[in-house]
Scaffold this motif. Structure first.
Motif, PDB file in Angstrom:
ATOM      1  N   GLU A  40       0.824  -1.211   0.000  1.00 33.81           N
ATOM      2  CA  GLU A  40       0.000   0.000   0.000  1.00 33.81           C
ATOM      3  C   GLU A  40       0.859   1.262   0.000  1.00 33.81           C
ATOM      4  O   GLU A  40       0.459   2.294  -0.534  1.00 33.81           O
ATOM      5  N   LEU A  41       2.031   1.183   0.614  1.00 36.95           N
ATOM      6  CA  LEU A  41       2.913   2.349   0.711  1.00 36.95           C
ATOM      7  C   LEU A  41       3.620   2.667  -0.603  1.00 36.95           C
ATOM      8  O   LEU A  41       3.858   3.834  -0.916  1.00 36.95           O
ATOM      9  N   ARG A  42       3.980   1.642  -1.359  1.00 35.91           N
ATOM     10  CA  ARG A  42       4.780   1.840  -2.584  1.00 35.91           C
ATOM     11  C   ARG A  42       4.174   2.850  -3.561  1.00 35.91           C
ATOM     12  O   ARG A  42       4.870   3.759  -3.993  1.00 35.91           O
ATOM     13  N   PRO A  43       2.899   2.752  -3.918  1.00 39.39           N
ATOM     14  CA  PRO A  43       2.351   3.732  -4.870  1.00 39.39           C
ATOM     15  C   PRO A  43       2.372   5.170  -4.334  1.00 39.39           C
ATOM     16  O   PRO A  43       2.615   6.109  -5.085  1.00 39.39           O
ATOM     17  N   GLU A  47       4.637   8.093  -6.067  1.00 35.24           N
ATOM     18  CA  GLU A  47       3.987   9.288  -6.590  1.00 35.24           C
ATOM     19  C   GLU A  47       4.537  10.561  -5.947  1.00 35.24           C
ATOM     20  O   GLU A  47       4.662  11.587  -6.595  1.00 35.24           O
ATOM     21  N   ARG A  48       4.889  10.465  -4.667  1.00 33.03           N
ATOM     22  CA  ARG A  48       5.399  11.637  -3.932  1.00 33.03           C
ATOM     23  C   ARG A  48       6.694  11.264  -3.200  1.00 33.03           C
ATOM     24  O   ARG A  48       6.684  11.036  -1.987  1.00 33.03           O
ATOM     25  N   ALA A  58      -0.403  10.039   6.669  1.00 37.54           N
ATOM     26  CA  ALA A  58      -1.677  10.753   6.539  1.00 37.54           C
ATOM     27  C   ALA A  58      -2.391  10.353   5.252  1.00 37.54           C
ATOM     28  O   ALA A  58      -3.604  10.101   5.252  1.00 37.54           O
ATOM     29  N   LEU A  59      -1.648  10.282   4.148  1.00 38.76           N
ATOM     30  CA  LEU A  59      -2.264   9.881   2.877  1.00 38.76           C
ATOM     31  C   LEU A  59      -2.741   8.438   2.923  1.00 38.76           C
ATOM     32  O   LEU A  59      -3.822   8.113   2.428  1.00 38.76           O
ATOM     33  N   LEU A  60      -1.933   7.573   3.520  1.00 36.59           N
ATOM     34  CA  LEU A  60      -2.309   6.156   3.628  1.00 36.59           C
ATOM     35  C   LEU A  60      -3.563   5.993   4.484  1.00 36.59           C
ATOM     36  O   LEU A  60      -4.482   5.255   4.107  1.00 36.59           O
ATOM     37  N   ASN A  61      -3.607   6.695   5.615  1.00 36.50           N
ATOM     38  CA  ASN A  61      -4.775   6.571   6.494  1.00 36.50           C
ATOM     39  C   ASN A  61      -6.027   7.156   5.850  1.00 36.50           C
ATOM     40  O   ASN A  61      -7.120   6.633   6.040  1.00 36.50           O
TER      41      ASN A  61
END
Length: 134
Positions: A40-43, A47-48, A58-61
């Motif tokens: 889940e973290l890789r993309p 991207e950023r 924050a984006l993952l959550n």
């Protein structure tokens, strides 16, 4: 020590040897779901790439809440990123020091440097004098 060895029914030499050595060192901590979390973290990181672990968390959550999943702790995200070499370089605020040698650099020769303090006092006094006269 001998009384403790008798109570535990172990040899005294074994007990002394165990107290002198540190316990077996722990290996790296890994949870079974870390590989799924890494997927889940890789993309997000691809991207950023300039985002740190807190923004990534924050984006993952946010993404996980939209999907109805539970949120992930930021320390866990940091650990997974560190184990896989995805963290940013540490920022140190060391800047090159500027030498203060007391020399004032002028734009051209024969320029006088002065403070605005005297000018402000003269302006204030002239305003007060103008009010009192008029």
């Amino acid at each position: 020590m001998s009384t403790v060895a008798k109570v535990l029914s172990v040899s005294r030499s074994n007990l002394i040897e165990r107290t002198g050595k540190p316990s077996k060192p722990r290996g790296p901590y890994r949870k079974p779901d870390d590989l799924a979390l890494l997927a889940e973290l890789r993309p997000i990181i691809d991207e950023r790439p300039t985002y740190g672990y807190r923004r990534v968390t924050a984006l993952l959550n946010r993404q996980r809440r939209n999907e109805g999943k539970s949120v992930v702790n930021a320390k866990r995200v940091l650990r997974v990123m560190q184990q896989n070499g995805l963290t940013l370089q540490k920022h140190t605020a060391l800047r090159p020091t500027r030498t203060h040698d007391g020399v004032v650099v002028a734009l051209r020769s024969n320029i006088r440097w002065c403070s605005d303090h005297g000018d402000q006092q003269c302006l204030i006094r002239s305003m007060i004098a103008a009010r009192s006269c008029g």
